[in-house]
Design a protein around this motif. Structure first.
Motif, PDB file in Angstrom:
ATOM      1  N   LEU A  31      46.088  32.501  47.320  1.00  0.00           N
ATOM      2  CA  LEU A  31      46.852  33.577  48.390  1.00  0.00           C
ATOM      3  C   LEU A  31      47.223  32.291  49.183  1.00  0.00           C
ATOM      4  N   ILE A  32      46.449  31.719  49.544  1.00  0.00           N
ATOM      5  CA  ILE A  32      46.313  30.880  50.688  1.00  0.00           C
ATOM      6  C   ILE A  32      47.373  28.968  50.302  1.00  0.00           C
ATOM      7  N   GLN A  33      46.868  29.001  48.580  1.00  0.00           N
ATOM      8  CA  GLN A  33      48.070  27.544  47.859  1.00  0.00           C
ATOM      9  C   GLN A  33      49.689  28.222  48.509  1.00  0.00           C
ATOM     10  N   ILE A  34      50.204  27.925  48.981  1.00  0.00           N
ATOM     11  CA  ILE A  34      51.564  28.469  49.062  1.00  0.00           C
ATOM     12  C   ILE A  34      52.281  27.312  49.570  1.00  0.00           C
ATOM     13  N   SER A  35      53.169  27.380  48.472  1.00  0.00           N
ATOM     14  CA  SER A  35      53.737  26.656  48.876  1.00  0.00           C
ATOM     15  C   SER A  35      55.254  26.966  48.240  1.00  0.00           C
ATOM     16  N   ASN A  36      56.317  26.317  49.017  1.00  0.00           N
ATOM     17  CA  ASN A  36      57.563  26.948  49.652  1.00  0.00           C
ATOM     18  C   ASN A  36      57.997  28.699  49.554  1.00  0.00           C
ATOM     19  N   GLY A  37      56.784  29.303  50.208  1.00  0.00           N
ATOM     20  CA  GLY A  37      56.473  30.970  49.746  1.00  0.00           C
ATOM     21  C   GLY A  37      56.489  31.364  48.113  1.00  0.00           C
ATOM     22  N   GLN A  38      56.134  30.084  47.535  1.00  0.00           N
ATOM     23  CA  GLN A  38      55.460  30.665  46.137  1.00  0.00           C
ATOM     24  C   GLN A  38      53.950  30.339  45.941  1.00  0.00           C
ATOM     25  N   VAL A  39      53.744  31.107  44.929  1.00  0.00           N
ATOM     26  CA  VAL A  39      52.295  31.301  45.327  1.00  0.00           C
ATOM     27  C   VAL A  39      52.100  30.437  43.630  1.00  0.00           C
ATOM     28  N   ALA A  40      50.949  29.465  43.414  1.00  0.00           N
ATOM     29  CA  ALA A  40      50.550  28.754  42.935  1.00  0.00           C
ATOM     30  C   ALA A  40      50.792  29.572  41.248  1.00  0.00           C
ATOM     31  N   TRP A  41      50.874  28.556  40.323  1.00  0.00           N
ATOM     32  CA  TRP A  41      50.716  28.970  38.656  1.00  0.00           C
ATOM     33  C   TRP A  41      49.516  29.465  38.439  1.00  0.00           C
ATOM     34  N   TRP A  42      49.041  28.734  38.626  1.00  0.00           N
ATOM     35  CA  TRP A  42      47.622  29.304  38.323  1.00  0.00           C
ATOM     36  C   TRP A  42      46.981  30.274  38.743  1.00  0.00           C
ATOM     37  N   ALA A  43      47.436  31.167  39.620  1.00  0.00           N
ATOM     38  CA  ALA A  43      47.206  31.564  40.226  1.00  0.00           C
ATOM     39  C   ALA A  43      46.033  33.110  39.719  1.00  0.00           C
ATOM     40  N   SER A  44      47.536  33.361  38.951  1.00  0.00           N
ATOM     41  CA  SER A  44      46.720  34.946  37.791  1.00  0.00           C
ATOM     42  C   SER A  44      45.192  34.039  37.198  1.00  0.00           C
ATOM     43  N   ILE A  45      44.988  33.159  36.860  1.00  0.00           N
ATOM     44  CA  ILE A  45      44.334  32.165  36.050  1.00  0.00           C
ATOM     45  C   ILE A  45      43.308  32.784  36.744  1.00  0.00           C
ATOM     46  N   SER A  46      43.280  32.334  38.199  1.00  0.00           N
ATOM     47  CA  SER A  46      42.346  32.036  39.374  1.00  0.00           C
ATOM     48  C   SER A  46      41.689  33.914  39.508  1.00  0.00           C
ATOM     49  N   ALA A  47      42.485  34.317  39.357  1.00  0.00           N
ATOM     50  CA  ALA A  47      42.137  35.745  39.662  1.00  0.00           C
ATOM     51  C   ALA A  47      41.552  36.217  38.880  1.00  0.00           C
ATOM     52  N   ILE A  48      41.629  35.854  37.346  1.00  0.00           N
ATOM     53  CA  ILE A  48      40.774  36.893  35.690  1.00  0.00           C
ATOM     54  C   ILE A  48      39.850  36.286  35.878  1.00  0.00           C
ATOM     55  N   ALA A  49      39.249  34.979  36.458  1.00  0.00           N
ATOM     56  CA  ALA A  49      37.877  34.578  36.857  1.00  0.00           C
ATOM     57  C   ALA A  49      37.432  34.532  38.077  1.00  0.00           C
ATOM     58  N   ALA A  50      38.045  35.329  39.263  1.00  0.00           N
ATOM     59  CA  ALA A  50      37.489  35.801  40.058  1.00  0.00           C
ATOM     60  C   ALA A  50      36.897  37.650  39.588  1.00  0.00           C
ATOM     61  N   VAL A  51      37.623  37.680  38.516  1.00  0.00           N
ATOM     62  CA  VAL A  51      37.012  39.226  38.340  1.00  0.00           C
ATOM     63  C   VAL A  51      35.391  39.734  37.513  1.00  0.00           C
ATOM     64  N   LEU A  52      36.123  38.175  36.614  1.00  0.00           N
ATOM     65  CA  LEU A  52      35.004  37.933  35.856  1.00  0.00           C
ATOM     66  C   LEU A  52      33.019  36.966  36.835  1.00  0.00           C
ATOM     67  N   LEU A  53      33.572  36.055  37.468  1.00  0.00           N
ATOM     68  CA  LEU A  53      32.389  36.568  38.442  1.00  0.00           C
ATOM     69  C   LEU A  53      31.574  37.266  38.919  1.00  0.00           C
ATOM     70  N   LEU A  54      32.912  38.382  39.815  1.00  0.00           N
ATOM     71  CA  LEU A  54      32.670  39.891  40.001  1.00  0.00           C
ATOM     72  C   LEU A  54      31.549  40.634  38.987  1.00  0.00           C
ATOM     73  N   ILE A  55      32.072  40.616  37.544  1.00  0.00           N
ATOM     74  CA  ILE A  55      31.319  41.372  37.220  1.00  0.00           C
ATOM     75  C   ILE A  55      29.946  41.039  37.388  1.00  0.00           C
ATOM     76  N   VAL A  56      29.738  39.722  36.731  1.00  0.00           N
ATOM     77  CA  VAL A  56      28.969  39.381  36.088  1.00  0.00           C
ATOM     78  C   VAL A  56      27.837  39.386  37.791  1.00  0.00           C
ATOM     79  N   PHE A  57      28.122  38.606  39.154  1.00  0.00           N
ATOM     80  CA  PHE A  57      27.463  39.372  40.567  1.00  0.00           C
ATOM     81  C   PHE A  57      26.944  40.775  40.283  1.00  0.00           C
ATOM     82  N   ILE A  58      27.537  41.667  40.362  1.00  0.00           N
ATOM     83  CA  ILE A  58      27.107  43.167  40.288  1.00  0.00           C
ATOM     84  C   ILE A  58      26.260  43.407  39.276  1.00  0.00           C
ATOM     85  N   PHE A  59      26.088  42.297  37.772  1.00  0.00           N
ATOM     86  CA  PHE A  59      24.993  43.386  36.678  1.00  0.00           C
ATOM     87  C   PHE A  59      24.185  42.298  37.513  1.00  0.00           C
ATOM     88  N   TRP A  60      24.439  41.198  37.950  1.00  0.00           N
ATOM     89  CA  TRP A  60      22.584  40.464  38.673  1.00  0.00           C
ATOM     90  C   TRP A  60      22.077  40.325  39.886  1.00  0.00           C
TER      91      TRP A  60
END
Length: 536
Positions: free
Chosen positions: A278-307
């Motif tokens: 969300l922060i790494q914006i260029s010409n009003g567009q979100v970066a192409w890797w945004a979806s990959i980063s979001a999926i990784a964040a969800v997985l990390l959040l799940i691990v955090f909750i279990f821990w």
């Protein structure tokens, strides 16, 4: 002073305690510094154990404690001067360094995010090694990184120093509240935290005005450097005075267990994974890797909750006890705080700075003055929040959010009808919005912590402050995304008309965020009433 005298002073100091709203719920004991189970709760932003209560102002006279408090407030004022000046200085920074849209987002939202991620670890480190030394270290780092920000020669150096600046702020601020808890007790502690709120309101009110005046005086190209540097002298003074005046016996490490390093890393990575695209914006567009980063964040959040759940089941000390979220007042309070802070901490100031400077072509001082009614309302709101609670009872927080969202909405409609309207026309709606934000800020913490047991108070307060900061980062990032959208003339169409349109749309966004918080608070009140009827 006898116990009876102390009680009489305490009741005079806090009229909110006699409010019928708080008499109908366990919050009255919370305002005395206790949870429903009678154990000690903590003030804003200071994860501490009950050991702190036995260390109150060891070896300090009353006068020495108030001198030490003044030293703490030098740093508090410095941090909020810097925060509000950065918002008003953004157009000057963009002109002086030729910032890209992505760098503009990192300057504001990146700082807020780094600040939020270091709040809870900063408080825990202060618990273990002493809040005096964490305060001094954090203040020193804040001054040094602030100098680095002011001397930045390009956007890469600026962003790096702003991120480090945010980390230093997160290490510094929790120790201010923790040292107040150590040095004061009873009515004096309530008075000290009242002064804390006043300093925050004062800095938020005059920071943009002073910063705008400096930019007007020095010039748009380099004025931002002086605007962001003028408050750092307060930090230098706080370090020099803090060594001899602050109490050294302020560690509360006994009984805290090991620091949850893995939990802290997992939470930080998850939040970064959500926000960096969300922060790494260029010409009003979100970066192409945004979806990959979001999926990784969800997985990390799940691990955090279990821990965290594993640590809690083993009676360890997790960074965030998951049992807190079983309490609806805590969960709903966090949600409303997240959305509300996204709407008024930074985002509304950015929106009006863009409208007045980039759209209307007026100076930074004019942009600061037009938002002044909002800041004035924000400082008045906390002073009368208890009286409104007496009249409105459970509905006081929804009422505050109604004022905030309606004030924003009316301001949007006025600007949409005439973007070049006189600032005098906006005084009333912005004052109402600011007043609502002040009332909300003063009462949201008590409401959110209503059902939190004392043993979890530190984690709960740390989580609440972190959520507030993350909400502020999200709001700033989305506003930057909006103002980065080019006009119909093509990718390079960022003329005055385009900036007026996107800036006005940002005001509408703030209204929608506040409206969403209003809906959540109404649902929580209705749910609480429903459960009360079932129990009766």
């Amino acid at each position: 002073m006898s116990g009876g005298e102390t009680n009489r002073v305490s009741s005079r100091q806090s009229p909110i305690r006699s409010s019928r709203f708080f008499q109908k719920c366990p919050c009255k004991s919370l305002l005395r510094g206790q949870s429903r189970d009678g154990s000690q709760l903590l003030p804003q932003g200071a994860p501490m154990s009950s050991t702190t209560l036995s260390n109150t102002a060891v070896g300090q006279s009353s006068a020495a404690r108030w001198v030490a408090l003044a030293v703490l407030f030098l740093t508090l004022a410095m941090s909020f001067f810097d925060l509000t000046c950065a918002n008003i200085a953004l157009p000057s920074i963009r002109k002086g360094l030729g910032l890209s849209e992505a760098a503009s987002s990192w300057v504001l939202a990146g700082y807020a995010l780094a600040y939020a991620l270091s709040l809870v670890p900063g408080g825990r480190l202060g618990d273990r090694y002493g809040h005096k030394w964490m305060f001094l270290l954090g203040t020193l780092l804040y001054v040094l990184t602030g100098i680095g920000v002011s001397l930045a020669s390009d956007e890469r150096h600026l962003v790096v120093f702003r991120l480090l600046h945010g980390v230093a702020g997160g290490l510094m601020i929790p120790s201010i509240a923790a040292l107040i808890q150590v040095m004061f007790h009873g009515a004096e502690r309530a008075r000290a935290f009242g002064f804390y709120a006043f300093v925050v309101a004062f800095a938020a009110l005059f920071g943009p005005i002073i910063g705008g005046w400096i930019i007007e005086t020095v010039g748009m190209e380099n004025g931002w450097r002086w605007a962001l540097a003028y408050g750092l002298s307060l930090g230098v003074l706080a370090i020099l005075l803090g060594v001899p005046t602050l109490p050294g016996k302020s560690s509360t490490a006994e009984g805290l267990g090991r620091f949850d390093l893995l939990g802290s890393i997992l939470m930080s990575l998850a939040v970064v994974g959500f926000f960096v695209p969300l922060i790494q914006i260029s010409n009003g567009q979100v970066a192409w890797w945004a979806s990959i980063s979001a999926i990784a964040a969800v997985l990390l959040l799940i691990v955090f909750i279990f821990w965290e759940g594993r640590l809690e089941r083993n009676n360890a000390f997790p960074l965030l006890p998951l049992s807190l979220f079983k309490e609806t007042t805590f969960s709903f309070g966090l949600a409303s705080a997240f959305l509300t802070f996204a709407s008024f901490t930074g985002s509304i100031y950015i929106a009006f700075a863009v409208i007045w400077q980039s759209g209307r072509g007026e100076g930074a001082l004019a942009a600061a003055l037009v938002i002044l009614p909002f800041s004035l309302g924000s400082s008045i709101g906390p002073l009368v929040g208890d009286r409104l609670a007496h009249m409105l009872k459970r509905w006081v927080i929804p009422a505050s959010l109604l004022m905030l969202s309606c004030g924003y909405l009316v301001s949007y409609l006025i600007l949409r009808a005439d973007p070049h309207v006189s600032p005098a026309v906006l005084i009333v709606p912005l004052s109402i919005a600011g007043f609502g934000s002040g009332v909300f800020f003063s009462l949201n913490m008590a409401s959110t912590l209503l059902t939190v047991a004392g043993r979890n108070a530190g984690s709960a307060v740390g989580m609440l402050v972190t959520v507030q900061r993350i909400g502020a980062a999200l709001g700033s990032a989305i506003v930057i995304l909006l103002i980065s959208q080019p006009g119909p003339g093509g990718p390079q169409d960022f003329g005055p008309e385009t900036m007026l349109r996107t800036g006005t749309s940002s005001v509408l966004l703030c209204a929608l965020l506040a409206g969403a918080a209003l809906v959540i608070s109404v649902i929580e009140v209705l749910g609480t009433r429903g459960r009360a009827r079932l129990q009766s």
